[in-house]
Write a protein that holds these residues in place. Sequence first.
Motif, mmCIF file in Angstrom:
data_model
loop_
_atom_site.group_PDB
_atom_site.id
_atom_site.type_symbol
_atom_site.label_atom_id
_atom_site.label_comp_id
_atom_site.label_asym_id
_atom_site.label_seq_id
_atom_site.Cartn_x
_atom_site.Cartn_y
_atom_site.Cartn_z
ATOM 1 N N SER A 1 0.855 -1.183 0.000
ATOM 2 C CA SER A 1 0.000 0.000 0.000
ATOM 3 C C SER A 1 0.890 1.231 0.000
ATOM 4 C CB SER A 1 -0.915 0.022 1.231
ATOM 5 O OG SER A 1 -1.933 -0.950 1.120
ATOM 6 N N GLN A 2 0.396 2.293 -0.629
ATOM 7 C CA GLN A 2 1.186 3.510 -0.743
ATOM 8 C C GLN A 2 0.312 4.712 -0.438
ATOM 9 O OE1 GLN A 2 3.380 3.608 -4.377
ATOM 10 N NE2 GLN A 2 4.415 5.530 -3.934
ATOM 11 N N ASN A 3 0.848 5.665 0.332
ATOM 12 C CA ASN A 3 0.155 6.896 0.691
ATOM 13 C C ASN A 3 1.003 8.083 0.262
ATOM 14 O OD1 ASN A 3 -1.957 5.464 2.080
ATOM 15 N ND2 ASN A 3 -0.518 5.154 3.760
ATOM 16 N N SER A 4 0.355 9.070 -0.342
ATOM 17 C CA SER A 4 1.101 10.238 -0.811
ATOM 18 C C SER A 4 1.516 11.116 0.362
ATOM 19 C CB SER A 4 0.248 11.052 -1.787
ATOM 20 O OG SER A 4 -0.885 11.586 -1.125
ATOM 21 N N ALA A 5 2.501 11.975 0.116
ATOM 22 C CA ALA A 5 2.949 12.924 1.131
ATOM 23 C C ALA A 5 1.878 13.992 1.309
ATOM 24 C CB ALA A 5 4.265 13.562 0.704
#
Length: 429
Positions: free
Chosen positions: A35-39
């Motif tokens: 999973s990836q979350n933006s800054a």
Amino acid sequence: MSSSTAIINYKPLFNKGRTDYTSAMSKPREFGMFSQNSARQNFPEEILLKDDSNLNYFHFPEDYILMSTNNDSDDSGSIDLLKGIKKFDNSMALDTTKLDGLLKTIADYEKNKFEGKKLPFELLLTDDSLMSILTSSLVIDNQILNTGDSVNKPSRIFQLVTYDNQIFIKNINMNEANTPISNGEYCKLKFQTCSTLSKPIAEIEPTKIEKRFLKIPNNKHKKFTSVIKQAINKHKVVLSSDSIAVRGPNFVELNSYAGIEDEDVIVDDSFVYNGENLPYYINVDVYKTINNVNEAYQFEKFLFCKWLRAFLTGKDVTVIGFVDEQFKLRGLEEFKTSEIPAFLQKNGKNKDIKFAFKDALNFYGKFIEWLQETLQPSENERYYQLKFENNHWHLIELVDQEIIKRDGFNTVLTSEFKAWRESLRVKTP
């Protein structure tokens, strides 16, 4: 011209380059996820390995379309998929072209599941990049297939890096930062938000289920990615595929490795697999309502592209919401990947598509062969521009360090990934 500024051109590949064989592709197998979350605000961008926190659960009975979700509108029997667009935050959205999460997954797998050895693959890329490459080979209506998707634009440019005797391809992000979102793109994000839940339905309060129609999409700031291995004519490929939602009770946790192979596909024991997650991921998209023969004809192209992506990534179902000119949801239909070819060949009006199924897979094999025949094996990084122009794929090697740094070719591979691979080289026997 000095060696520091030389640009080397290689023999191009014609987009209709014929093959003297029929390509065979193995069943795609997932061996990683993240999973990836933006800054955002004070939080940096993060990549969470073996993590499905950004994977949603599809739940959208067709009866929902008849529900009134916008009581202050005269058109109360529809779902407005433009609702909330003025409040949508498009800043600091994830760059979906980056390979960082995919490379981190590879290194982690090699370290913890592959005895500290390099995985044996020839090519690594995203499914967006692969779709763009394969659809370039398909000429329908006397023009290269173009459904309006961003991956199917006539101008296709990639950064290609050879390293550790493997090939890495990265799509170039052509979108300017913080540009306003289009109605069509927002409509798709809104439908994905409306049709999914953050948890299985049994774990969510009924009131929260209906509130999702009021939610502003944040799909551009979070993503879940499946990491897949497949073989095409025994060429090994690592592919990443973003997934919005999962459906089905048998989703397998990543730490439960099964090592299953089918008898009717290419058998390859070089990877260990984690079971059968891929069939439970589903594609969710939107398309305009079909009112005449010409619109049906165009929809066949769109549906073919949905099939190709699902087939390459092992997804069993594509859900399409049909919207009118005001982006109101008017219908919902599910298409099983296994049934789309027969449906188009039997009922389709577009004769070119009937040959596209075989052509796309044959070009897949041909494209990898062309890369292997053209590129020189290299342990250290070599940089190329991969460009589709005038019906040909062109490889241009870059050796000017200023151009390489200016255009970010040296950032396709992360320093973390290269450090890991370098550590494997210096290991004592």
